[in-house]
Design an enzyme around this catalytic site. Structure first.
Site, mmCIF file in Angstrom:
data_model
loop_
_atom_site.group_PDB
_atom_site.id
_atom_site.type_symbol
_atom_site.label_atom_id
_atom_site.label_comp_id
_atom_site.label_asym_id
_atom_site.label_seq_id
_atom_site.Cartn_x
_atom_site.Cartn_y
_atom_site.Cartn_z
ATOM 1 N N GLY A 104 5.802 0.258 -3.077
ATOM 2 C CA GLY A 104 5.061 -1.006 -3.131
ATOM 3 C C GLY A 104 3.906 -0.944 -4.111
ATOM 4 C CB ALA A 111 6.921 -3.208 4.789
ATOM 5 C CB SER A 112 10.793 0.683 5.456
ATOM 6 O OG SER A 112 11.521 1.604 6.250
ATOM 7 C CB SER A 170 -0.897 0.034 1.247
ATOM 8 O OG SER A 170 -1.735 -1.098 1.249
ATOM 9 C CE LYS A 199 15.059 0.084 3.902
ATOM 10 N NZ LYS A 199 13.794 -0.667 3.673
ATOM 11 N N PRO A 245 17.615 1.782 -3.930
ATOM 12 C CG PRO A 245 15.307 1.989 -3.705
ATOM 13 C CD PRO A 245 16.460 1.111 -3.339
ATOM 14 C CB SER A 304 17.620 2.891 1.657
ATOM 15 O OG SER A 304 18.074 4.223 1.574
ATOM 16 C CG ASP A 345 3.208 -7.316 13.920
ATOM 17 O OD1 ASP A 345 4.175 -6.831 13.261
ATOM 18 O OD2 ASP A 345 3.190 -7.388 15.164
#
Lengths: 457, 493
Positions: free
Chosen positions: A18, A73-74, A14, A144, A167, A113, A50
């Protein structure tokens, strides 16, 4: 291996990146579901879980019939809650890996990242050999980096293949960070301030390109592994001389010249006497057809240009041998177990990106900006002013908007070498910085008009 | 320059005075083509070749000096190559010759060039290089004396170029179309008049064996060299060309900003008010679009220069290239360019001639001009972000080919400890030495010697000490800063 159709699950589907991945998978007709904590779209099966709970993740993986996990997700960067980063990014990623191994998943693509190598000092054309700094920049980047290390280490466990993408400076439609910040500066009428001399190059990456890199990584992850040159598995090389030479397949990956990335500057093929348009001829040349078709060929194949490398280059024979000496079990030219920088490949000077965005905003808010000259603060003065601003913020008990982190960020050179992604993943950016900014501002303004910016935050 | 001029320069531009003085003091001609020992390659002992050298001085404003410095028979070969193309160009340019007469002369110029005794006195009296064609028989005589491999290249390029020139001249004479429509047409025109020169030069360099045999096959890079120089001149010469009704800027670029004719771009001259300002602004965006287009060849030019081996060939190619970047910088965002002929200052040119000696230095010169161009860029310019990315490509080239973390102190390489990339090398060296220690202790010395930055044991270990020491300082400083920062953050939280 990949003859049966892949079933994807996008964790964090979401979110900004993603969602673009989900969209691209749908566009090419793939089966995809989303695992997230909030549901924003209703076009794919959704699993609420979760991610720090292995059993919840495993249940979703089983139920969806997933074969390939794309984990994006992060929490967003810049939050105060450091523990949240470690819980979601490190513990969450470890739980996902454990769930993947438990359910016999074959592929895991992880969104890392480029920030994992940043410590505030310049990043100049860094390649993937650069280790994360010993003193991490902040909790976000540190978490990360730790998550990425866990992902790479899991490669090969229980048949799981993993890859991590890094990225840099993601922007585009759907972005809730870059554009929001730039609009605030615009609204406050502070666009004429510049800190530093603006000679620092900076990487920005269009979100669609980032999404595409994920699809490529997923596709290539189980492509027949690169045959390593024959070597005696019992005998680990102890010096550069004992490292076996590159295999034919490895050589074929690095031998051809890469084309220049001309998305923003414009591509115009240089005519030559062997490949050119015919022009206003009176009588056509004897080889007219050949030179014209050579010029028009959309895939002219690798050109004969020389590939010149220094020994510091990641793909120089010296560096490749060095990589294998350090770990003879894998080749840096394979996908599985590797990390890749992903950028637009067209870094520009730091302040030029916001200025382009603001210039686009002028179209929607004519007359908002006064035509003021640029006011340049040297970095040192900027740092002092930021310290003062932080102190004032502390005194009056308000979160300061002008911080030393922002000064460091805007004065640092940060661009990365994406040769590995281009050669090994076959990654090529599709949307240039210029077009990307246009798409982002158009999207942002449509949302602004619809009044959805306030509700989204 | 007279003494008075020197004095005025000293008072008004002391830095330029210094550059020019140094140029006259230290920059020597490397080669005297008149010297007796040079006669076998320069041909100065023949009257016909002496005449050709004199024509070179007369016809070439900028190339004569660099051509004469080329090594061995390259100087004479390229002098003749230049004169042949100059002769061809003079006929193409001459508007007093009718298309009917011009076509057959152009289209058989490569044959005339090898026909003993051929000369041409049909050029108009105003044509400044008319005399070259009147006495073209000396060029023919000397071309026929050339090594057959050189001669074949010159004739082949002449043949290709004359077809292109004749085609374009015929089109202009018969259709009345005066503009190049698209960027592709502009590129093709530049290929004919300059890209082919690049191809020919590369092939001559290969034949001479002073450069790699494959250089002659590098058609794209060779064309890019030619296009960079040609496009720069086409931009700078806007006013002169428009006044003489020569139009090279492609309509695809200037038509996009609302201009119907090329001369309209200087229609703001001598006027004031909003309308004039608007024209001036739009003309400036066109100019920036033209500079952006030319900058698109800069990285190719650097790639080309990077593979050259011979110092005199390098200077010959590099000096015009750095001058081109300086000229692009001069033109960029400069409205004067639409009004008059602008030129880089003499002192700047002298400095470039002295500095353009190796690809690393030339890369830095390109980067400096890229930064100066970028510093003048305007966010209102539709080309703004494109200029930024184009300049970024020159910066990237420098870091890829000559990474800035590798410094030289007294000719010894030294890795900058503040640069993140040093972490890569440092880490690898550390891991490697651990590896070696574990497996074969006796091979440490051999391994370090084999893998050190410059292969010498002493400098390598010296360098490692430097790096280690510097790294320790940096890390402890960083640690201290972090400690303070944490305490500070803790106190503010």
């Amino acid at each position: 291996m990949s003859s049966s159709k892949e079933v994807y699950i996008v964790i964090g589907g979401s979110g900004f990146v993603g969602r673009h991945i989900v969209q691209q998978l749908l566009d090419r007709g793939d089966i995809v579901s989303v695992l997230d904590i909030v549901q924003r779209h209703h076009d794919v099966p959704f699993y609420s879980a979760d991610i720090t709970d292995q059993s919840q993740v495993a249940a979703a993986l089983r139920k969806s019939g997933t074969t390939c996990i794309i984990h994006t997700a992060s929490p967003p960067a810049g939050l105060k809650d450091e523990a949240l980063y470690y819980r979601v990014n490190v513990d969450g990623t470890k739980a996902i890996i454990a769930a993947a191994v438990e359910t016999g998943i074959r592929k895991l693509v992880f969104t890392s990242s480029a920030g994992v190598v940043f410590d505030g000092s310049d990043i100049i054309g860094a390649d993937e050999r650069l280790p994360p700094p010993r003193v991490p920049m902040d909790a976000y980047n540190d978490s990360k980096a730790k998550a990425e290390a866990a992902v790479l280490e899991a490669n090969g466990k229980g048949g799981l293949l993993t890859v991590a993408l890094r990225p840099a400076g993601i922007f585009g439609p759907g972005d809730r960070q870059v554009m929001t910040g730039l609009y605030q500066v615009y609204e406050r009428g502070q666009t004429h301030f510049q800190i530093g001399d603006n000679t620092n190059l900076f990487d920005w990456t269009y979100v669609g390109n980032v999404a595409r890199a994920h699809l490529l990584a997923a596709d290539k992850l189980d492509a027949s592994p690169l045959p390593l040159p024959p070597s005696n598995p019992e005998k680990v090389p102890a010096s550069l001389d004992e490292v076996p030479p590159l295999s034919e397949e490895e050589t074929s990956l690095i031998i051809y010249p890469l084309s220049s990335i001309d998305l923003t500057t414009g591509y115009h093929r240089v005519p030559t006497s062997d490949a050119r348009p015919l022009g206003p001829y009176v009588t056509p040349p004897h080889n007219a057809e050949r030179i014209l078709s050579a010029f028009k060929d959309p895939n002219p194949g690798p050109s004969s240009r020389p590939v010149v490398r220094t020994r510091f280059d990641a793909f120089s024979p010296h560096s490749l041998a060095e990589s294998k000496l350090l770990d003879s079990s894998k080749s840096p030219l394979q996908v599985a177990g590797q990390v890749f920088f992903i950028t637009n490949g067209e870094p520009c000077y730091f302040w030029d990106f916001p200025r382009t965005v603001w210039h686009h905003l002028d179209k929607y808010f004519p007359g908002h900006r006064k035509g003021r000259g640029i006011f340049t603060l040297p970095k040192l003065v900027g740092m002092a002013a930021a310290s003062a601003s932080e102190w004032v913020g502390w005194l009056i008990g308000k979160e300061p908007t002008f911080t030393r982190f922002k000064v460091t960020f805007s004065c640092a050179t940060r661009w990365h070498n994406i040769e590995k992604a281009r050669r090994v993943l076959g990654y090529e950016p599709q949307v240039g910085v210029e077009e990307g900014v246009q798409k982002m501002v158009e999207w942002w303004y449509a949302e602004y008009e619809a009044g959805s910016h306030r509700t989204a935050h | 320059m007279g003494a008075l001029n020197w004095f005025i320069l000293l008072v008004t531009h002391p830095l330029e005075f210094k550059s020019l003085l140094q140029f006259y003091l230290y920059h020597e001609q490397n080669r005297d083509i008149k010297a007796l020992k040079e006669h076998p390659t320069s041909g100065w002992d023949r009257e016909s070749m002496q005449r050709c050298w004199a024509f070179l001085d007369k016809t070439s404003r900028s190339f004569a000096a660099v051509i004469k410095e080329l090594e061995g028979d390259l100087a004479r070969t390229i002098c003749l190559f230049y004169l042949v193309l100059r002769g061809l160009d003079t006929i193409e340019d001459d508007m007093s010759i009718s298309d009917q007469v011009k076509q057959p002369i152009l289209r058989s110029f490569h044959q005339h060039t090898v026909t003993p005794g051929w000369k041409f006195d049909g050029c108009g009296p105003k044509e400044k290089d008319r005399q070259l064609l009147v006495q073209y028989d000396v060029v023919v005589e000397e071309v026929n004396r050339l090594n057959p491999d050189y001669k074949a290249v010159i004739i082949d390029i002449c043949h290709k170029m004359e077809i292109g020139m004749a085609d374009y001249a015929h089109k202009a004479a018969t259709t009345g179309i005066i503009y190049l429509d698209t960027i592709a047409e502009y590129d093709l025109y530049c290929h004919y008049v300059a890209g082919l020169v690049g191809e020919g030069l590369s092939r001559i360099f290969s034949v001479s064996k002073k450069e790699a045999s494959w250089l002659g096959d590098q058609l794209e890079l060779s064309n890019s060299m030619g296009l960079l120089l040609q496009k720069t001149n086409i931009i700078r010469d806007y006013r002169e060309d428009v006044e003489q009704k020569r139009f090279f800027w492609p309509r695809e670029i200037w038509g996009a900003y609302g201009f119907a004719e090329m001369r309209d771009m200087c229609a703001w001259e001598g006027r004031e008010g909003a309308e004039a300002e608007d024209i001036k602004a739009r003309a400036t965006w066109v100019q920036s679009g033209m500079v952006l287009n030319a900058l698109g060849h800069a990285v190719d030019a650097l790639d080309y220069l990077r593979v050259l081996k011979n110092q005199t060939v390098f200077n010959f190619c590099a000096i015009p290239a750095t001058m081109a970047l300086a000229t692009l910088e001069l033109c960029f965002m400069n409205p004067d360019m639409f009004l008059r002929n602008i030129k880089i200052r003499k002192a700047e040119a002298a400095k470039l001639i002295m500095r353009s000696t190796n690809p690393r230095e030339v890369g830095l010169i390109f980067r400096d001009y890229a930064r100066r161009i970028h510093a003048k860029a305007n966010p209102k310019d539709p080309n703004f972000i494109r200029i930024s990315v184009a300049c970024g490509k020159i910066e990237q080239w420098n870091e890829q080919q000559y990474p800035s973390f590798v410094r030289f102190i007294n000719d010894k390489p030294f890795l900058d400890p503040r640069d993140a990339r040093t972490r890569t090398v440092g880490l690898n060296n550390q891991l490697k030495s651990e590896l070696v220690k574990k497996s074969r202790p006796e091979s440490i010395r051999a391994d370090v010697a084999a893998n050190g930055v410059n292969g010498s044991d002493d400098t390598t270990s010296d360098m490692l000490k430097h790096i280690g020491g510097a790294l320790a300082i940096v890390l402890s400083l960083a640690g201290a800063t972090l400690f303070l920062a944490i305490r500070y953050m803790g106190s503010t939280a």
